[in-house]
Design an enzyme around this catalytic site. Structure first.
Site, short mmCIF file in Angstrom:
data_model
loop_
_atom_site.label_atom_id
_atom_site.label_comp_id
_atom_site.label_asym_id
_atom_site.label_seq_id
_atom_site.Cartn_x
_atom_site.Cartn_y
_atom_site.Cartn_z
N GLU A 190 0.82 -0.95 -0.08
CA GLU A 190 0.03 -0.08 0.09
C GLU A 190 1.00 1.25 -0.02
O GLU A 190 1.22 1.75 -0.98
CB GLU A 190 -1.09 -0.07 1.26
CG GLU A 190 -1.78 -1.59 0.92
CD GLU A 190 -2.98 -1.39 2.00
OE1 GLU A 190 -3.72 -0.39 2.34
OE2 GLU A 190 -2.97 -2.51 3.00
N HIS A 248 4.82 -1.96 7.49
CA HIS A 248 3.87 -1.62 6.50
C HIS A 248 3.56 -0.35 6.63
O HIS A 248 4.00 0.48 7.31
CB HIS A 248 2.51 -2.35 7.15
CG HIS A 248 1.40 -2.56 5.79
ND1 HIS A 248 0.28 -2.03 6.39
CD2 HIS A 248 1.56 -3.12 4.54
CE1 HIS A 248 -0.40 -2.41 4.98
NE2 HIS A 248 0.50 -3.05 4.08
N HIS A 308 12.18 -7.69 18.29
CA HIS A 308 11.03 -8.78 17.99
C HIS A 308 9.91 -8.02 18.02
O HIS A 308 9.53 -7.63 19.08
CB HIS A 308 11.02 -9.89 19.10
CG HIS A 308 12.37 -10.57 18.95
ND1 HIS A 308 13.65 -10.13 19.35
CD2 HIS A 308 12.74 -12.10 18.84
CE1 HIS A 308 14.74 -11.31 19.17
NE2 HIS A 308 14.13 -12.23 19.04
N HIS A 359 4.69 1.29 11.30
CA HIS A 359 3.68 1.45 10.42
C HIS A 359 3.74 2.81 9.67
O HIS A 359 3.70 3.71 10.37
CB HIS A 359 2.41 1.33 11.17
CG HIS A 359 1.19 0.87 9.96
ND1 HIS A 359 0.88 1.49 8.94
CD2 HIS A 359 0.88 -0.54 9.69
CE1 HIS A 359 -0.05 1.17 8.33
NE2 HIS A 359 -0.07 -0.05 8.59
#
Lengths: 130, 186, 130
Positions: B55, B74, B101, B106
């Site tokens: 995206e 993302h 981890h 984002h």
């Protein structure tokens, strides 16, 4: 007020769990898809009898042996890192992080907890600064 | 040395650019990297990692940075940050940084050089300056964290006033971050 | 160059969720992928009509019967352990842990909750006894 971290149930694969390195799993353990069991070259993971490990959890042994005791229940999206022991029948709520700190048998850990051996172990929500 | 970029495509990803991964980077085979992701020299991408520029895009991951188990990177379709090369990115991660981890980066998001982002922390619509140490279970959203700040475990930083009041990184914090980074250098 | 550890891909189940032991599921129950339903040898799980169980949840019957009442809704990443009853139409928010404590019909439990029996091991990790 502790931020309750999001429970991410988007494992890279939903068909499999992954084993990397020296990992011993007792018969009858239930391991959900998307679980990652990773032992570094000098390390081991040992999973006891009747253990359940929920979806998307990550166990990473580093610097020694990471053991999960018999009958332990590990919720979804849990992260366990280090060379530590999780005792028998321990119950770990989803989205918990445990780093370099062992957990005694029979302990119940609330979901979203952070247990770690940094300078100030802070499983208590109150210890969140600011 | 395993490089894989054949993650299962999402329905909208058929025309995505291929990732550009430096030949010296290590990308574990149990990871998904899709779209316009630019990965620099000696980067380590651990198993269970999902880096999807399907995206928002592109993503930049600078040299010597390591991205540990279960990290998700993302980006929203809208919103960009300016990288150190003056181009615009959905996600920019600098060099010599460690994303521990299960962290979530984002986009739009910028993480500078020599940063540490701790277990399960979330960076969304924010900038984290060079040399910051972000501990565990942190949320950083809608703010610009100045360089060299320490963000304590469990903190929720969602206003600029909070970000400006953060303490500076101390030697002990760096020691801890270095230890955690060491876990993945084995 | 980085050492690449040996890898194994272990398929979990072709049924999307995993059942072990004596587990009875009423017709029409909806069980998401990655759910683990485990009944110990002396125990049973009984899941009622129209129950929904979200992704990554774990139900573990131990020491008796674990029942989930008709129409109960169980969110994602929920952990339920013991020989207890979850009543009809109970709604359990995601990432909740319930250990050895029954829940009355119609109860609504917020996400991320911890419910446990008073005499059971304390929710505080520090109090872990062995």
């Amino acid at each position: 007020m502790m931020h309750s971290p999001p429970l991410q149930l988007l494992p890279v694969s939903t068909d499999h769990y992954w084993v990397s390195g020296d990992v011993a799993i007792a018969p009858g353990a239930a391991i959900a898809p998307g679980v990652l069991l990773q032992a570094d070259p000098d390390s081991q993971i040992v999973i006891g009898v009747g253990v359940c490990i929920g979806m998307g959890s990550i166990l990473h042994a580093s610097g020694g042996r990471l053991t999960i005791g018999d009958g332990a229940m590990i919720g979804a999206g849990v992260l366990i890192v280090g060379a530590i022991g999780i005792g028998d029948r321990v119950c770990i709520g989803s989205a918990t992080t445990i780093s370099n700190r062992s957990v005694g048998s029979g302990t119940l850990i609330p979901p979203g907890s952070l247990l770690c051996a940094e300078s100030a172990p802070s499983p208590q929500p109150e210890s969140a600064a600011d | 040395m395993v490089v894989r970029n054949a993650a299962p495509p999402t329905p909208w990803s058929r025309s995505l650019a291929e990732p550009k991964i430096d030949a010296t980077a290590y990308v574990h085979s149990f990871s998904n990297i899709i779209g316009d992701v630019r990965i620099g020299a000696n980067v380590l991408i651990a198993p269970g990692t999902s880096i999807r520029a399907d995206e928002g895009h592109p993503f930049h991951i600078g040299q010597n940075t390591n991205v540990q188990d279960g990290v998700v990177i993302h980006g929203l379709e809208q919103g960009r940050v300016i990288g150190d090369d003056a181009h615009s990115y959905s996600v920019w991660v600098g060099r010599d940084t460690s994303i521990a981890h299960m962290a979530l980066i984002h986009g739009p998001a910028y993480v500078g050089n020599q940063c540490f982002i701790g277990f399960r922390s979330t960076i969304f619509n924010a900038r984290v300056g060079d040399g910051c140490v972000v501990m565990m279970h942190v949320l950083i959203q809608n703010v610009n964290v100045p360089a060299g700040k320490l963000v304590p475990s469990g903190a929720i930083i969602t206003t600029q006033e909070q970000a400006d009041r953060l303490p500076s990184v101390a030697a002990l914090d760096l020691e801890f971050a270095t230890h955690v980074i060491g876990i993945n250098q084995a």
